[in-house]
Design an enzyme around this catalytic site. Structure first.
Site, short mmCIF file in Angstrom:
data_model
loop_
_atom_site.label_atom_id
_atom_site.label_comp_id
_atom_site.label_asym_id
_atom_site.label_seq_id
_atom_site.Cartn_x
_atom_site.Cartn_y
_atom_site.Cartn_z
N LYS B 76 11.50 -35.32 1.34
CA LYS B 76 11.53 -35.62 -0.10
C LYS B 76 10.52 -34.69 -0.80
O LYS B 76 9.42 -34.47 -0.29
CB LYS B 76 11.17 -37.09 -0.33
N SER B 151 14.51 -43.69 -6.11
CA SER B 151 14.30 -42.30 -6.43
C SER B 151 14.57 -41.33 -5.30
O SER B 151 14.74 -40.13 -5.54
CB SER B 151 12.84 -42.12 -6.90
N SER B 175 12.66 -47.45 -3.74
CA SER B 175 13.16 -46.07 -3.73
C SER B 175 13.62 -45.53 -2.38
O SER B 175 14.23 -44.46 -2.32
CB SER B 175 12.10 -45.12 -4.30
#
Lengths: 485, 489
Positions: B76, B151, B175
């Site tokens: 990420k 997210s 998330s």
């Protein structure tokens, strides 16, 4: 009207940079004077993703301070974020302590004035808390832009806050000096005011006696005792003048300009920041165990107040002497060393020498007592020779001068080399007295006619004849005996 | 090869059926081909990835390999990685190349894993649909007109589309779990403090936690073994003995492997607000768990309804302060024109941050302001404690808690983008777990109209190993997690 109809109220906040090797939340060095930004790590630069880790050494400094002023060292305190934007504040917030500081309460004893007007007072402390210093903005040499040096960012600070207990610039300066001596005494701050290691903010207000507190203005960043005094005096007068002219004081933060000797407004309450304090979620509450406090206590030197008491009780010094001799650790250590070598019986003499001749000489040559050319052992040797009547006080000054200039390794050596040994042989002194009496018939006649001064002149003549080495008491006694007889 | 588990990949690498360089190249080619449509990755550096793969092959050849050596992973873009663009999905950091590694990145490097690239995400991890990214929305591989969740939407889409065998995510309010649910993945948010936050760009420091996103509980366990551990650089990281999170997975399969396990069903998870099709899949999973031997107990989390409002005070408060460092002074975006210092700050931040980030900075600044702090921030902290106490009480009656991860399946791109409150409510089942600091995971439990449904399991503090086992036993008897989206060739 005059200042006599006004009361002055002063509180002081001091930022003392703590003498740790590394910063409070990162491993960077705290040494002063390096090239800009070479002592700024990822944490100090506030790169994305970095986190603070508390420096244990900074906490120990706070514990030492708390112990040295009789305060409470909080079992639990909390780091909070103080949010505001400034280019030398890389995170956009300063990590400080807000609701729960590490040190609560305590007090600092101050000695104000000299001689008959001297008095003592205890300035109470509200709190002391740990926080990080900001970097520096440099506005010169950047062609209309500003440079940022983050070497100082993250340097540990102890912010020490007093109650509004002082009522003159003299008290404020006495407090600042006592605090300055204390933080150096316990080794938590180098006290270097030029480099910004110890800086004071003064909150000043005035009021009519009996009225509630007036509106205060805060003078920021005073980095010398002289500026502290000048700024406060100016500010007091300005506030009184303003009020007497029918004006009102606006709460404000002001800066002192040493060139003009005036204070000028930096910001008023209207444009004061809302710092939006909240507990820093990156740091756990600071928990200090009783055991940690006790362990730290064991590393403290004898504190000024304890030393002061000991000087009075065990050595019989006056409060004034004891306070003066504990004004700094270096002076106290020097004095302690002299007394240890010369004996407690000579403590008063040692005090007089350290505060008198030695202190005057050091002042004159702008020397620190730690760098004194006359060592404590040498001074003790000198005092011992006064005590055993080998030399008089006057001759001792000569010997001191010789030691200061390096003309001998000890008082004994100087006395021997320069033949300064006092004449205590009664026969020898009597011979000198007889000669003087014979040669100064006029003085003798005046004395007999009741003029006391004539006696002093005769003593002077004998001492002169003895090149200062005759024991003054013996000279006196013999002269009196012969004149009276 | 694309559907192999991490264990199978490790075996293939060890058995020289494929090299790490070949495996990495396989994924890089696939990313080249498919990423333009999915937009899961925001940056790749094939040469760096292949160099890491080569080094991993050397370790494999030298017999110095661990379970992740040579395995490519997607990271990420919230994790700082030295020499990599680290953008956090924001224009503010679009040009930021990190000079240092996050602890998570360092640990994967040490394990010999290969960094395939940085994955797209909601800007500064603020969002539940991956639509707030400066680099454009990510498409759900199951239906490219739909969001992948957020997210960690890029990581979820990358693993679902077989653009990576597994990925990292971070979870502040759901998330990891919500995008895992929407993309048919298994994702785990560990107990707060288990994984170091050093180098992970902060959104809300007291809630943020990194974790694995993969295709099975077993894969998650292997990844967590590499990620977890005390880190002296993170004061909130916990000093605990190292554990093997896969230790319970290898027990021999019994007829009723979960006999004796008490699963708590909070009544607040089974009321209104959840799509019927999602609830049907959850109910079927409950039946499956009963068949595995587990006993169902009803529990209650009375303060859970307050979790969304409390979260939207605490998280923005912390964020408003955490994001203050993005000021245009030292790195990142600076407005090209300005006429004073304040103007430089205002313009750089106005131009560098997107709308959702600004909204949360404003909320956070407001709730911390003088006169509002007690009413909002302190009150939210009190609620947070009550929610944690609810869980403590519930865990006296059960071993794990079960419910839906998300009230709906993947929604259409743009559907909720204009309505922040609707968007915030998509995390209604996940947020309380972050407020309490508990471990939680999502695993596939079926489909509704062709879209994946996620089952949420919540464990007691430090109960990751049990949580993974409870998920693993379900995955041994179901095949939802093995299903791949069609049409991605």
């Amino acid at each position: 009207m005059s200042a006599r109809n006004w009361e002055v109220v002063i509180g002081i906040e001091t930022h003392a940079q703590l003498s740790t090797q590394s910063k409070i939340f990162s491993g960077s060095s705290t040494a002063f004077g390096a090239q800009p930004n070479v002592q700024a790590s990822a944490v100090d630069l506030a790169l994305p993703g970095v986190l603070p880790v508390l420096n244990r050494g900074a906490v120990e400094c706070a514990i030492k301070f708390g112990l040295s002023i009789g305060a409470e060292v909080a079992a639990k305190s909390v780091f909070a974020r103080k949010n505001y934007f400034y280019p030398d504040l890389p995170k956009g917030y300063q990590i400080s302590q807000f609701e729960l500081p590490v040190v609560v309460g305590g007090g600092v004893r101050i000695q104000v004035g000299q001689g008959d007007k001297a008095y003592e007072k205890v300035v109470r402390l509200t709190r002391a808390h740990l926080e990080e210093d900001a970097g520096k903005s440099l506005h010169e040499d950047f062609h209309g832009k500003s440079g940022i040096d983050l070497n100082r960012a993250g340097t540990p600070l102890l912010e020490i806050v007093t109650e509004p207990d002082m009522c003159s610039s003299a008290e404020a300066v006495a407090y600042a000096k006592a605090l300055h001596a204390l933080v150096r005494w316990i080794g938590i701050c180098d006290g270097n005011m030029q480099e910004g290691s110890f800086r004071c903010d003064a909150n000043v207000s005035v009021r009519r006696p009996g009225e509630p507190l007036g509106t205060r203005r805060e003078i920021k960043n005073l980095n010398s005792f002289r500026f502290l005094q000048q700024a406060i005096d100016y500010e007091i007068q300005w506030q009184i003048d303003t009020l007497e002219d029918g004006g009102k004081i606006q709460q404000a933060t002001v800066l002192f300009d040493p060139d003009s000797g005036e204070t000028r407004v930096m910001r008023t309450k209207e444009d004061a920041h809302d710092y939006r304090y909240f507990p820093d979620p990156d740091l756990l509450p600071l928990v200090i165990s009783r055991e940690w406090v006790e362990r730290t206590k064991a590393t403290l030197p004898e504190l000024p107040e304890a030393k002061r008491q000991r000087f009075m009780e065990q050595l019989g010094l006056s409060a004034y002497d004891a306070t003066a001799l504990t004004a700094s650790l270096e002076v106290a250590d020097y004095f302690d060393a002299v007394v240890t070598a010369a004996g407690a019986a000579n403590a008063k003499s040692a005090a007089n020498w350290v505060m008198g001749e030695l202190s005057a000489r050091l002042n004159k040559e702008d020397k620190d007592i730690a760098a004194s050319p006359v060592s404590a052992a040498q001074l003790a040797g000198l005092i011992a020779r006064i005590a055993d009547n080998t030399i008089s006080n006057n001759i001792a000054k000569k010997v001191f001068e010789a030691l200061w200039n390096g003309d001998g390794a000890s008082a004994d050596e100087v006395i021997e080399k320069q033949g300064l040994k006092q004449i205590t042989d009664t026969g020898a002194i009597e011979k000198l007295v007889d000669e003087v009496l014979a040669a100064n018939a006029a003085n003798v006649a005046e004395y007999k006619a009741g003029k006391e001064k004539a006696f002093n002149a005769l003593v002077g003549q004998v001492m002169k004849a003895a090149k200062g080495k005759a024991n003054p008491q013996q000279v006196n006694d013999l002269l009196k005996a012969k004149l009276g007889g | 090869m694309l559907n192999s588990s991490l264990k199978e990949l490790a075996q293939a690498l060890a058995g020289k059926k494929i090299s790490s360089v070949e495996l990495t190249q396989l994924y890089l080619d696939r990313i080249n081909r498919l990423n333009p449509a999915i937009n899961a990755y925001v940056s790749t550096q094939p040469e760096r990835s292949l160099a890491q793969a080569k080094a991993a092959d050397a370790r494999l050849a030298a017999g110095d390999a661990g379970p992740l050596t040579g395995i490519p992973l997607a990271q990420k873009d919230i994790f700082c990685a030295e020499g990599w663009l680290t953008t956090c999905g924001s224009k503010m950091l679009a040009n930021f190349v990190s000079p240092y590694d996050a602890t998570v990145i360092q640990k994967f490097d040490a394990a010999g894993a290969v960094n395939l690239g940085k994955t797209n995400m909601d800007e500064f991890a603020m969002g539940s649909s991956n639509e707030t990214s400066f680099f454009g929305p990510v498409k759900n591989p199951w239906d490219q007109s739909r969001v992948p969740g957020g997210s960690s939407g890029g990581s979820a889409a990358a693993v679902a589309a077989r653009l990576a065998p597994a990925a990292t995510g971070t979870d502040t309010g759901g998330s990891i779990r919500q995008p895992a649910a929407l993309c048919n993945l298994t994702g785990l948010k560990p107990t707060y403090g288990v994984v170091s936050r050093w180098g992970m760009i902060a959104f809300a420091s007291s809630l943020d936690q990194a974790g694995p996103m993969a295709r099975s509980a077993e894969d998650c366990g292997l990844l967590l073994n590499a990620m977890a551990g005390f880190d002296p650089k993170d004061s909130t990281s916990l000093e605990r003995p190292v554990e093997d999170y896969t230790r319970e997975l290898n027990a021999p399969a019994a007829a009723k492997p979960l006999a004796g396990l008490k699963i708590g069903l909070p009544k607040e998870f089974f009321g209104e607000g959840c799509d019927a099709a999602v609830m049907a899949a959850i109910q079927a999973a409950i039946e499956q768990y009963k068949a595995l031997g587990a006993e169902m107990v009803e529990v209650s989390l009375p303060n859970m309804k307050l979790s969304v409002p409390a979260y939207y005070v605490i998280a923005p408060a912390e964020a408003s302060s955490n994001l203050s460092r993005f000021d245009g002074v030292r790195y990142g975006y600076r407005a090209p024109e300005y006429d004073s210092l304040d103007d430089m700050y205002a313009k750089s931040r106005a131009q560098g941050f997107g709308a959702e980030v600004k909204r949360r900075i404003l909320i956070g600044t407001y709730v911390l302001s003088h006169g509002y702090y007690d009413a909002y921030y302190l009150q939210a902290q009190r609620i947070r404690r009550l929610i944690a106490e609810d869980f403590v009480a519930a865990f006296k009656q059960c071993d794990v808690i079960l419910g839906p991860t998300s009230p709906s399946t993947a929604f259409k791109l743009g559907d909720k983008a204009g309505d922040p409150v609707q968007m915030y409510l998509s995390d209604i089942y996940t947020i309380a777990v972050n407020l309490a600091g508990l471990p939680g995971m999502s695993l596939p439990c079926g489909f509704a109209e062709g879209l994946p449904v996620g089952l949420q399991l919540i464990g007691n503090y430090f109960d990751e190993a049990r949580l993974l086992n409870v998920a693993h036993r379900y995955q041994q008897v179901t095949d939802w997690h093995g299903r791949a989206p069609a049409g991605l060739e």
